[in-house]
Scaffold this motif. Structure first.
Motif, short mmCIF file in Angstrom:
data_model
loop_
_atom_site.label_atom_id
_atom_site.label_comp_id
_atom_site.label_asym_id
_atom_site.label_seq_id
_atom_site.Cartn_x
_atom_site.Cartn_y
_atom_site.Cartn_z
N GLN A 98 0.84 -1.20 0.00
CA GLN A 98 0.00 0.00 0.00
C GLN A 98 0.87 1.25 0.00
O GLN A 98 2.09 1.18 0.21
N LEU A 108 -7.56 12.36 -0.52
CA LEU A 108 -8.87 11.89 -0.06
C LEU A 108 -9.97 12.48 -0.93
O LEU A 108 -9.96 13.67 -1.24
N THR A 117 -14.50 6.21 2.50
CA THR A 117 -13.10 6.12 2.08
C THR A 117 -12.45 4.84 2.59
O THR A 117 -11.73 4.16 1.85
N LEU A 118 -12.70 4.50 3.86
CA LEU A 118 -12.08 3.31 4.45
C LEU A 118 -12.81 2.03 4.07
O LEU A 118 -12.23 0.94 4.13
N GLU A 120 -14.09 1.43 1.03
CA GLU A 120 -13.82 1.09 -0.37
C GLU A 120 -12.79 -0.03 -0.53
O GLU A 120 -13.05 -1.02 -1.24
N ILE A 138 -13.82 -0.41 10.40
CA ILE A 138 -13.49 1.00 10.22
C ILE A 138 -13.29 1.69 11.57
O ILE A 138 -12.37 2.49 11.75
N ARG A 171 -6.39 4.07 5.80
CA ARG A 171 -6.81 3.47 4.52
C ARG A 171 -5.76 2.46 4.04
O ARG A 171 -6.11 1.38 3.53
N ALA A 174 -6.04 -0.77 6.05
CA ALA A 174 -7.33 -1.47 6.00
C ALA A 174 -7.23 -2.90 5.45
O ALA A 174 -7.94 -3.79 5.89
#
Length: 325
Positions: A98, A108, A117-118, A120, A138, A171, A174
């Motif tokens: 990542q 963002l 956002t998190l 996705e 999340i 993110r 995640a």
């Protein structure tokens, strides 16, 4: 061949951008943004990549992830050459690799809440099947990066720069990656906030055994977080060493100049300031021989015509400079 103990092995990585001119947009030359970069990163290690703006640091990071396609070279991750992976295989591989981007404002989506956002990456990689499970995940991610889960339904503009960068880190975390490429993650933040984000990255590394490629132009920042450091100039790594060894005794004249600009906390300590002459040459028309010779205080005649070879001067300390041949 890749190092069997390394999580990431980069070998002779190249990224050339074509220069197109004229009505037919014919190629007139190439910008050699990355020109033969090689290094390894072990599990749980932080590899720092430093140099002036325009030296190819960020392009190296994005080429490793294939966010932009490399022109040449090999990138091994977990023993697999990711340049040979197809689209679906590469998408699956990105779960383990990542990136945290430099700009917490531009990285963002302003139309997405923090929850969206998190959520996705969790949906894309099929990690949490139910909406309730994703919401729980999340909340855990936000707590991990020091933010309140109660704010997950807010939008990016409701957060400060440091908080947005924490969201960017969340993110990246995640999908449970093994490697994070941190592309100047604190350069856009206030100095008071930089240390908080660096401490967070350090804590996360210890908790999750993450490997980092930490890209920056500020050597004082890199020193505190890196195990090993590669100094980059005009698309090439000119020196690579353990962080402590590099700061104690930099060998390459470019490394010496960069380190001479780092402030020393002790007011009685003296360090000669080395002022580099001229500007960074264009990667579209790099100098012959050693790329640093037009700005080097120690340049010799051989530097103008012969490219210096990579040499291990001390155990684990490599340099490409004619002074050590």
């Amino acid at each position: 061949m890749s190092d069997n103990t390394a999580l990431l092995s980069v070998r002779d990585l190249q990224k050339y951008f074509p220069i197109k001119r004229g009505l037919m947009q014919s190629t007139k030359g190439y910008v050699r943004a990355v020109d033969g970069v090689s290094f390894d990163v072990s599990p749980g290690e932080t590899f720092g990549l430093v140099g002036e703006s325009g030296c190819g640091k960020s392009t190296t990071g994005r080429s490793i992830l294939r966010l932009i396609e490399p022109t040449g070279g090999q990138v091994f991750f977990g023993g697999k050459d990711i340049r040979k992976l197809g689209r679906s295989s590469m998408r699956k591989m990105r779960q383990e690799m990542q990136i945290v981007f430099q700009d917490p404002y531009g990285s963002l989506n302003p139309r997405y809440t923090i929850k969206q956002t998190l959520e996705e990456p969790l949906i894309i990689h099929g990690m949490e099947r139910s909406s309730a499970a994703r919401t729980k995940k999340i909340a855990e991610l936000l707590e991990t990066v020091g933010l309140s889960p109660s704010r997950m339904n807010r939008y990016p503009h409701e957060f400060s720069g440091g908080q947005r960068q924490r969201i960017g880190i969340a993110r990246a975390l995640a999908v449970n990656p093994k490697l994070i490429i941190a592309d100047e993650p604190v350069s856009a933040l206030d100095v008071s906030v930089q240390s908080q984000v660096l401490n967070l990255l350090d804590d996360l590394q210890k908790q999750l055994n993450l490997a980092y490629v930490f890209i920056a132009h500020d050597l004082s920042v890199v020193k505190h977080i890196s195990d090993r450091i590669g100094v980059m100039y005009l698309g090439k790594i000119v020196e690579l060493s353990d962080a402590d060894d590099l700061y104690a005794e930099p060998l390459h004249p470019y490394s010496q100049a960069l380190l001479s600009a780092v402030p020393i906390p002790d007011p009685d300590a003296k360090r000669e300031r080395i002022i580099l002459q001229g500007d960074l040459p264009s990667p579209a028309n790099p100098p012959t021989g050693c790329p640093f010779h037009p700005r080097c205080k120690d340049a010799m005649d051989i530097c103008k015509t012969v490219t210096p070879q990579w040499k291990e001067v001390r155990p684990g300390h490599h340099v490409a400079c004619h002074l050590y041949h």
